[in-house]
Enzyme design. Sequence first.
Site, PDB file in Angstrom:
ATOM      1  N   HIS A  90      -1.705  -7.472   1.878  1.00 54.30           N
ATOM      2  CA  HIS A  90      -2.033  -8.088   3.533  1.00 54.30           C
ATOM      3  C   HIS A  90      -2.709  -7.725   4.428  1.00 54.30           C
ATOM      4  CE1 HIS A  90      -0.088  -4.777   6.439  1.00 54.30           C
ATOM      5  NE2 HIS A  90       0.159  -4.195   5.322  1.00 54.30           N
ATOM      6  N   GLN A 129      -8.183  -0.223   2.790  1.00 49.65           N
ATOM      7  CA  GLN A 129      -9.730  -0.524   3.657  1.00 49.65           C
ATOM      8  C   GLN A 129     -10.192  -0.802   3.137  1.00 49.65           C
ATOM      9  OE1 GLN A 129      -8.301  -1.229   6.905  1.00 49.65           O
ATOM     10  NE2 GLN A 129      -5.702  -0.476   6.977  1.00 49.65           N
ATOM     11  N   ASN A 161      -8.676   3.525   8.012  1.00 45.58           N
ATOM     12  CA  ASN A 161      -7.932   2.707   8.853  1.00 45.58           C
ATOM     13  C   ASN A 161      -8.295   3.031   9.951  1.00 45.58           C
ATOM     14  OD1 ASN A 161      -6.452   5.278   8.032  1.00 45.58           O
ATOM     15  ND2 ASN A 161      -4.154   3.846   9.289  1.00 45.58           N
ATOM     16  N   GLY A 190       0.962  -1.043   0.002  1.00 47.48           N
ATOM     17  CA  GLY A 190      -0.040  -0.024  -0.430  1.00 47.48           C
ATOM     18  C   GLY A 190       1.459   1.419   0.028  1.00 47.48           C
ATOM     19  N   THR A 191       1.617   1.254   0.283  1.00 49.28           N
ATOM     20  CA  THR A 191       2.694   2.571   0.868  1.00 49.28           C
ATOM     21  C   THR A 191       3.720   2.532  -0.477  1.00 49.28           C
ATOM     22  OG1 THR A 191       3.299   2.034   2.975  1.00 49.28           O
ATOM     23  CG2 THR A 191       4.955   3.366   2.000  1.00 49.28           C
ATOM     24  N   CYS A 202       1.007   2.942  13.612  1.00 48.63           N
ATOM     25  CA  CYS A 202       2.595   4.101  12.637  1.00 48.63           C
ATOM     26  C   CYS A 202       2.941   4.212  13.439  1.00 48.63           C
ATOM     27  CB  CYS A 202       2.040   4.402  11.239  1.00 48.63           C
ATOM     28  SG  CYS A 202       1.463   2.708  10.338  1.00 48.63           S
ATOM     29  N   THR A 222      12.785  -7.057 -10.237  1.00 47.09           N
ATOM     30  CA  THR A 222      11.832  -8.488 -10.477  1.00 47.09           C
ATOM     31  C   THR A 222      10.506  -8.517  -9.434  1.00 47.09           C
ATOM     32  OG1 THR A 222      14.715  -9.371 -10.718  1.00 47.09           O
ATOM     33  CG2 THR A 222      12.472 -10.942 -10.340  1.00 47.09           C
TER      34      THR A 222
HETATM   35  C1  PLP Z   1      -2.124  -0.263   5.723  1.00 45.65           C
HETATM   36  C2  PLP Z   1      -2.206   0.540   4.730  1.00 45.65           C
HETATM   37  C3  PLP Z   1      -1.787   1.379   3.877  1.00 45.65           C
HETATM   38  C4  PLP Z   1       0.200   0.546   3.629  1.00 45.65           C
HETATM   39  O1  PLP Z   1      -0.238  -0.713   3.907  1.00 45.65           O
HETATM   40  P1  PLP Z   1       1.374  -1.532   3.411  1.00 45.65           P
HETATM   41  O2  PLP Z   1       0.808  -2.368   2.839  1.00 45.65           O
HETATM   42  O3  PLP Z   1       1.277  -1.680   4.734  1.00 45.65           O
HETATM   43  O4  PLP Z   1       2.438  -0.481   3.051  1.00 45.65           O
HETATM   44  C5  PLP Z   1      -2.214   2.709   3.672  1.00 45.65           C
HETATM   45  N1  PLP Z   1      -3.665   3.011   3.537  1.00 45.65           N
HETATM   46  C6  PLP Z   1      -3.773   2.431   4.450  1.00 45.65           C
HETATM   47  C7  PLP Z   1      -5.169   3.516   4.675  1.00 45.65           C
HETATM   48  C8  PLP Z   1      -3.769   1.481   4.955  1.00 45.65           C
HETATM   49  O5  PLP Z   1      -4.337   0.868   5.920  1.00 45.65           O
END
Ligand code: PLP
Length: 393
Positions: free
Chosen positions: A202, A180, A152, A72-73, A328, A238
């Site tokens: 995840h 989310q 989140n 997500g990041t 976080c 990769t």
């Molecule tokens: C967890 C989360 C992210 C980050 O995702 P990662 O895969 O852990 O880097 C970004 N945005 C929201 C809303 C999240 O809950």
Amino acid sequence: MKIHYLDNNATTRMDDEVLKAMMPYMTDNYANASGVYSFGQDARKAVEDARAVTAKFFNADDPREIIFTSGGTESDNIAIRGAALANAAKGKHIITSAIEHHAVLNVCKALEKEGYEVTYLPVDKYGVVNPDDVKKAIRPDTVLISIMAANNETGSIQPVAEIGAIAREQKIIFHTDAVQAAGKYPIDVKAMNADLVSISAHKFYGPKGVGALYIRKGVKVSAIMQGGHHENRKRPGTENVPGIVGLAKACSVAMDSFKNPKAHEKVKMLRDKLQAGIFEKIPEVILNGHPENRTENTLNVSVKFIEGEGMLIQMDFEGICASSGSACTSGSLDPSHVLLAMGLDHGTAHGSIRFSLSKYTTQEDIDAVLKALPPAVEKLRNMSPFWKNRVTA
Ligand SMILES: *Cc1c(COP(=O)(O)O)cnc(C)c1O
């Protein structure tokens, strides 16, 4: 000790089906998907099949609109920085909200240091952005609007379809962090009028370290890392073949779950039981987030006059995993930026605790919280000068 895991907005247990799908690509077929030999072509096929499934998950027109990332990041970083850089000739103004994940907020903060201007929209007391505020914030040099689909911390669902329609009308790129939302309800890039959409495996029963970004055809996004020509030249490196296969399996498990929503109804039923139990057993509690329009699995409450951290430690003694503020920011003593944006005072924001359920959550997990939390709160309140000195109405 039995673990009662109620921190599924931080991460989820992988679905067994997901692990099963991934295994062959960690053992028997370990080829680089760029290999020209047929062993590599098998890995390539797995990646492209996964792309087709992921496109379906987004209701995208074309699998080429999907790129795989490390999560997500990274999806948020590519969407925001990549779109800002590629479209800088049009302008350098970005609109986002005060309640975004740090993967969005901190990219915006970094861009501010590089000459971009960012408007951080406020939210109402339920933590929801008002589309009229988006409309009012638009300027001739606005190049990007980024508003998350669901928060989140509170689970509050944002009016992204309306915001997307405003952006589309003004020909401004619209990104939504749907991390989310993914897995909890169907994501439809067309209904959302979205140009860029981030997800992370995840958070919905897939593996850690893999995500996807939907990039609507014709939307210009620059790569933010330099390297090979992978992922349509937008994300070098990769391909994480087992991770990508796992993400696609998580997508197909989710799509199946929407056809037969029993598991979703069970999550919501247990969440509502937990909420009712907490309000029944503990005085001076407030609900953070929208009472109805929020993700099925999320319950965020502030227990007044004490601190979330204290409750978490007490819960940990009973094997209960929950969170206070966002995962976080825990470790820092700053209260949640999301709760502050909703207008909570520092004390009440500090008193927040979040329980986030999953399809693996049981009645037993809920019972464990309802047994452990009330005495923990009482103990903490008896030590709290704020509780003793409280003024009751
Ligand atoms: C967890 C989360 C992210 C980050 O995702 P990662 O895969 O852990 O880097 C970004 N945005 C929201 C809303 C999240 O809950």
